[in-house]
Scaffold this motif. Structure first.
Motif, PDB file in Angstrom:
ATOM      1  N   PRO A 289      16.639  23.339 -32.211  1.00  0.00           N
ATOM      2  CA  PRO A 289      17.317  23.630 -30.944  1.00  0.00           C
ATOM      3  C   PRO A 289      16.855  22.641 -29.870  1.00  0.00           C
ATOM      4  O   PRO A 289      15.789  22.026 -29.965  1.00  0.00           O
ATOM      5  N   VAL A 290      17.657  22.516 -28.822  1.00  0.00           N
ATOM      6  CA  VAL A 290      17.373  21.608 -27.715  1.00  0.00           C
ATOM      7  C   VAL A 290      17.205  22.437 -26.453  1.00  0.00           C
ATOM      8  O   VAL A 290      18.013  23.322 -26.172  1.00  0.00           O
ATOM      9  N   LEU A 291      16.132  22.178 -25.698  1.00  0.00           N
ATOM     10  CA  LEU A 291      15.924  22.870 -24.430  1.00  0.00           C
ATOM     11  C   LEU A 291      16.787  22.173 -23.391  1.00  0.00           C
ATOM     12  O   LEU A 291      16.495  21.066 -22.957  1.00  0.00           O
ATOM     13  N   ALA A 292      17.888  22.829 -22.987  1.00  0.00           N
ATOM     14  CA  ALA A 292      18.853  22.140 -22.150  1.00  0.00           C
ATOM     15  C   ALA A 292      19.672  23.136 -21.342  1.00  0.00           C
ATOM     16  O   ALA A 292      19.744  24.325 -21.658  1.00  0.00           O
TER      17      ALA A 292
ATOM     18  N   ALA B 129      11.989  12.776 -32.110  1.00  0.00           N
ATOM     19  CA  ALA B 129      11.536  13.779 -31.144  1.00  0.00           C
ATOM     20  C   ALA B 129      12.216  15.121 -31.324  1.00  0.00           C
ATOM     21  O   ALA B 129      11.685  16.142 -30.892  1.00  0.00           O
ATOM     22  N   GLY B 130      13.370  15.144 -31.952  1.00  0.00           N
ATOM     23  CA  GLY B 130      14.097  16.409 -32.077  1.00  0.00           C
ATOM     24  C   GLY B 130      15.456  16.193 -32.703  1.00  0.00           C
ATOM     25  O   GLY B 130      15.563  15.833 -33.867  1.00  0.00           O
TER      26      GLY B 130
ATOM     27  N   GLY C 200      14.639  14.614 -20.852  1.00  0.00           N
ATOM     28  CA  GLY C 200      13.561  14.010 -21.643  1.00  0.00           C
ATOM     29  C   GLY C 200      14.068  13.228 -22.832  1.00  0.00           C
ATOM     30  O   GLY C 200      13.304  12.933 -23.746  1.00  0.00           O
ATOM     31  N   GLY C 201      15.360  12.893 -22.856  1.00  0.00           N
ATOM     32  CA  GLY C 201      15.932  12.194 -23.992  1.00  0.00           C
ATOM     33  C   GLY C 201      16.235  10.742 -23.687  1.00  0.00           C
ATOM     34  O   GLY C 201      15.892  10.217 -22.630  1.00  0.00           O
TER      35      GLY C 201
ATOM     36  N   GLU D 224      19.347  10.887 -28.175  1.00  0.00           N
ATOM     37  CA  GLU D 224      18.164  11.516 -28.770  1.00  0.00           C
ATOM     38  C   GLU D 224      17.608  12.520 -27.760  1.00  0.00           C
ATOM     39  O   GLU D 224      17.310  12.156 -26.615  1.00  0.00           O
ATOM     40  N   LEU D 225      17.468  13.781 -28.196  1.00  0.00           N
ATOM     41  CA  LEU D 225      16.992  14.847 -27.316  1.00  0.00           C
ATOM     42  C   LEU D 225      15.780  15.521 -27.941  1.00  0.00           C
ATOM     43  O   LEU D 225      15.747  15.752 -29.158  1.00  0.00           O
TER      44      LEU D 225
END
Length: 924
Positions: A662-665, A703-704, A753-754, A771-772
């Motif tokens: 998952p992505v914190l967004a 990174a994710g 942060g991507g 990239e996230l």
């Protein structure tokens, strides 16, 4: 022949048998004949004899399309299955056969059916296959298998016979060569024999490895490999000697070679031609000797003789000698740079002829002390007049020349320090400029220790610039940025530069500031690198970007709602129109009232869609960040844009990884990123007739999660790639976009942060890679009555063009009930055929009612085609659309002079507008 159990592809004994066959080293025309025979007997378009090496499938003989005669990897090979099993392989329908239906040869190569039998060595190892290929499914009967096996046996028999002939020839040659080789291999000179063109090495003795310091196998692999070692400056004379020998003359050449260890060797080669019975030069033979030691001795002698003169003449500083009267007796060439005069013009002159009057007393005083022997070494700075008339500052160090115990003169070294002093002044000015900059500047070690900070940096981050030690980079960085800071420092250490935003902590009050940083690596001569940073507070800039992003996001939401509205308006129009149509025919009052209720509710739903569009312009607010599913966002945006993409004939391809983190967004912002990238891809393919392809992929990165959006458009020129993320900069024509889309995408990704990267070349399309950083797992989720219109004055012939069957059906029935003749088409190309047929019959349509956006040929292009015919048929068009607020719809309708009916619409109103347009045309 022995039949063995199947062995592994890379089994050493199998590979040795393959090498021993010689099939990989020489062409065999007799095998080509058998391969062609296999194709003709089995009526196959392609026939091949393939050998399977440890790395690939190699066709040594083939018949058919040339592209089948190239080596392929194991993953693209059918034949590998035969080698692994040791049995024939029969495939009658590749597309349906589970073993190969997904194989690249089936999917990309178009193989329909395939038959192969093994080729075995006399030891029983399967070396490869004899196979035939057809491009359609077909049956292979046992007789076909038997024919192919017999041909394979014949091929093996020919190979074995050829091997036996080679073995006997080799035995006879071996005895003759052994005596010569024993002699040749023990000579220190290299003995060699080549053909006349030096294209084949017939013999090179082992002394080659001692003389050339390279393996003899390099000559076997490439007969001219020795030329690669020849010094570039000597290649021409070596080639000249080779040419003379090939023309029938003897040659002797002395040249240099570059050895693998970097050393230079000197060689002498002597060669003579060998003529055949016809007097033609067929071979050249000769010797090569290493004369490096002799040459080195000569070079050392010459170097010793020139060493002193070279030191003097090429020293960067002026070397001088003065007699007791202060006259120059020696001067190096460097004096020309320092003084502007050639040395020969200054011999016999004194220092008084050069030194400016203000500095002359000090120079003469120092000279007297040196000549008196009072000091051993004298350091002095003085100014001289250059030949150009400008003053130069020199620094000299001198000592006395003593012969027989007496001082006979002075010698020393002088260097021009004018530029050095100027640089020192420049550094002072630079330091003053740094101190007066509004941006914060620091120089730090890579461990974070700051060794210099200007006043602005201290002011921005709340510390005293005079304190020692200064705060470290880590102390000034927000706690949550520490891990990212480590990555950034590593990037600067590796690449030399980095720029972006980092949050800093103000020491005076702990307040966190967003800072725009430019970081660079300073490489020092002593080997230790330093970190250089320019920092700028971007708090106000971020606020402006948020405002711009909000504006763009609302525009994106409007685009989404426009797509949804179009999708809803078509079925709403059908519901409303059928309800209206059936209400006119209903006999019972209750049924008619129910149908009118359906009609009113459809109108109400259409109004809600319109209200949503207005609401999206005013009520969007900044969201909160939470773990979100990137795949879910991609699916949602593609669903809302699918109709727009399909009507533009854009093929959608997706590849969504199943296990991305998952992505914190902010979900809304991330939707905006995906939407903007997809819309950008759509626009990049605008005007492109063929190969409109959009590919969206997700995956796992360092990174994710990663997102790739690829288009097959025209690509971006290299000189524009660096500017595509600049605000208000766009390659699109005026009126198409604001130039903020990609700028906002970049800003949103960076704030999350991507990173976002673009890869593009003209003619190959464009790929955006986002990239996230990943995060923890996703959280668990707990109308009015319609009166029938008056009858028309006359019946019309109407062509109705719409891709929605329900809309065509209800309009056709309603207009036919009013007495009109209706023909229908589902898209523009079909409509053009009906219009052309009507023109041939001299019975044109009175009105053409066309949807604006349809798959295939849309309403806009239909209008353009009719306009190009020049018969005026475009004036008879009445457009219908459910997407009037969309950018494309507004643009198209603004360029044409045609009536427009907006979905959903009342049938009576639509009929009246169509009839009125026909009447206007007749009246005009």
């Amino acid at each position: 022949m022995i039949t063995r159990a199947p062995t592994a592809l890379k089994d050493n004994e199998r590979l040795a048998a393959l090498d021993a066959s010689g099939l990989l080293r020489e062409a065999r025309p007799d095998l080509d004949r058998l391969t062609r025979l296999a194709g003709r007997l089995l009526r196959a378009p392609v026939a091949q004899m393939n050998l399977i090496t440890a790395e690939e499938q190699v066709p040594v003989s083939f018949a058919g399309d040339e592209r089948w005669g190239r080596p392929v990897s194991h993953t693209r090979s059918y034949c590998i299955r035969v080698v692994e099993s040791g049995e024939p392989l029969v495939i009658e329908d590749a597309a349906a056969d589970e073993r190969v239906r997904d194989h690249p040869g089936t999917v990309e190569g178009g193989i329909g059916s395939y038959l192969a039998v093994p080729l075995r060595s006399h030891e029983g190892y399967v070396l490869g296959t004899l196979c035939v290929v057809a491009f359609e499914a077909r049956k292979w009967d046992p007789e076909s298998v038997r024919i192919l096996e017999e041909l394979a046996d014949e091929i093996v028999r020919l190979v074995l016979a050829h091997q036996e002939v080679l073995r006997r020839s080799a035995d006879r040659l071996r005895e003759t060569e052994e005596t010569f080789r024993h002699f040749a291999e023990n000579l220190p000179s290299v003995l060699w024999k080549y053909d006349a063109a030096f294209s084949r090495a017939l013999y090179v003795s082992r002394a080659y490895e001692t003389v050339w310091k390279r393996p003899l196998t390099s000559i076997r692999a490439d007969p001219r490999a020795f030329l690669q070692s020849v010094h570039p400056d000597d290649l021409d004379i070596v080639h000249g000697a080779m040419k003379r020998m090939g023309e029938g003359r003897t040659a002797r050449v002395e040249y240099r070679i570059l050895r693998p260890d970097g050393s230079v060797g000197w060689l002498i080669s002597r060669g003579s031609p060998v003529r055949d019975g016809n007097g033609e030069v067929s071979q050249v033979v000769g010797t090569t000797d290493d004369v490096t030691e002799r040459k080195d001795a000569e070079c050392r002698l010459r170097a010793a003789e020139a060493h002193y003169r070279r030191l003097v003449e090429h020293a960067p500083y002026t070397i001088f000698a003065l007699d007791r009267e202060g006259r120059f007796t020696e001067l190096s060439r460097a004096a020309t740079d320092a003084l502007g005069f050639p040395p020969e013009q200054l011999i016999g002159k004194t220092l008084a002829d050069l030194v400016i009057p203000e500095d002359l007393p000090a120079v003469e005083h120092s000279l007297r002390k040196g000549l008196a022997g009072e000091v051993e070494t004298t350091d002095l700075e003085f100014r001289v007049v250059h030949a150009s008339g400008s003053p130069r500052l020199l620094h000299s160090r001198s000592t006395a020349i003593i012969e027989g115990g007496e001082v006979v003169g002075i010698h020393g070294i002088a260097r021009d320090i004018t530029a050095e002093r100027a640089r020192s002044e420049d550094r002072r000015l630079l330091a003053a400029a740094l101190e007066n900059l509004d941006e914060g500047v620091i120089i730090a070690r890579f461990d974070g220790a700051i060794i210099y900070a200007n006043a602005a940096h201290a002011r921005l981050l709340g510390y005293d610039p005079a304190q020692r030690p200064l705060p470290s980079v880590q102390e000034l960085t927000a706690r949550k940025e520490m891990a990212r800071l480590d990555r950034i420092v590593r990037i600067v250490a590796e690449r030399g530069v980095w720029s972006g935003r980092v949050r800093h902590r103000r020491l005076s009050d702990g307040h966190v500031l967003p800072m725009e940083l430019i970081l660079g690596r300073i490489d020092r001569e002593e080997g230790q690198s330093l970190l250089f940073s320019i920092a700028r507070d971007v708090s106000e800039e971020i606020e402006r970007e948020r405002h711009l992003r909000r504006t763009e996001r609302l525009a994106s939401v409007g685009t989404l709602i426009g797509g949804v509205a179009h999708e809803l308006n078509n079925p709403l129009h059908a519901i409303q129109s059928f309800a209206e149509f059936l209400a006119d025919e209903a006999e019972g009052k209750r049924i008619r009232e129910d149908l009118l209720t359906i009609q009113r509710e459809a109108v109400r739903a259409a109004r809600i869609v319109s209200d949503l569009r207005l609401l999206a312009r005013e009520t969007q607010e900044e969201g909160k960040r939470a773990p979100v599913d990137l795949n879910g966002i991609v699916r949602h945006v593609l669903t809302t844009r699918r109709y727009a993409l399909e009507t533009r004939n854009i093929e959608i391809r997706t590849s969504l990884a199943s296990a991305i983190p998952p992505v914190l967004a902010d979900q809304g912002q991330l939707e905006q990123v995906v939407l903007n990238l997809i819309v950008n891809a759509e626009q990049a393919m605008e005007g492109q007739r063929d190969d409109r392809r959009l590919t969206v992929r997700t995956g796992t990165g360092r990174a994710g999660a990663t997102l790739h959006v690829e288009d097959s458009g025209a690509g971006i020129p290299a000189e524009q790639v660096d500017r595509i993320f600049d605000p208000f900069w766009t390659t699109k024509p005026a009126g198409v976009g604001t130039g903020l889309g990609l700028s906002l995408v970049h800003s949103i990704v960076t704030e999350h942060g991507g990173e976002i990267h673009v890869e593009s070349e003209p003619g190959t399309g464009t790929t955006f890679r986002v990239e996230l950083p990943g995060t923890a797992a996703l959280p668990t989720r707990t109308g009015g009555d319609a009166a029938g219109p008056d009858a028309p004055e006359e019946a019309l012939r109407i062509l109705l063009v719409d891709d929605e069957p329900a809309i065509r059906r209800v309009l056709t029935r309603y207009l036919a009930r009013r007495g009109h003749r209706i023909d229908t088409a589902s898209e523009g190309a079909e409509a053009l055929r009906l219009l052309q047929a009507a023109a041939r019959e001299e019975e044109d349509y009175d009105v053409v009612v066309s949807d604006l956006r349809m798959p295939g040929l849309g309403g806009e292009e239909l209008y353009a085609r009719l306009e190009a015919e020049g018969r005026g048929m475009e004036r008879r068009i009445v457009f219908i659309t459910g997407d009037a607020a969309g950018g494309d719809a507004a643009r198209i309708l603004g360029c044409v002079d045609s009536p427009v009916l907006y979905k959903p619409m009342r049938l009576a109103e639509a009929a009246q507008r169509i009839e009125r347009h026909a009447a206007d045309l007749q009246g005009g």
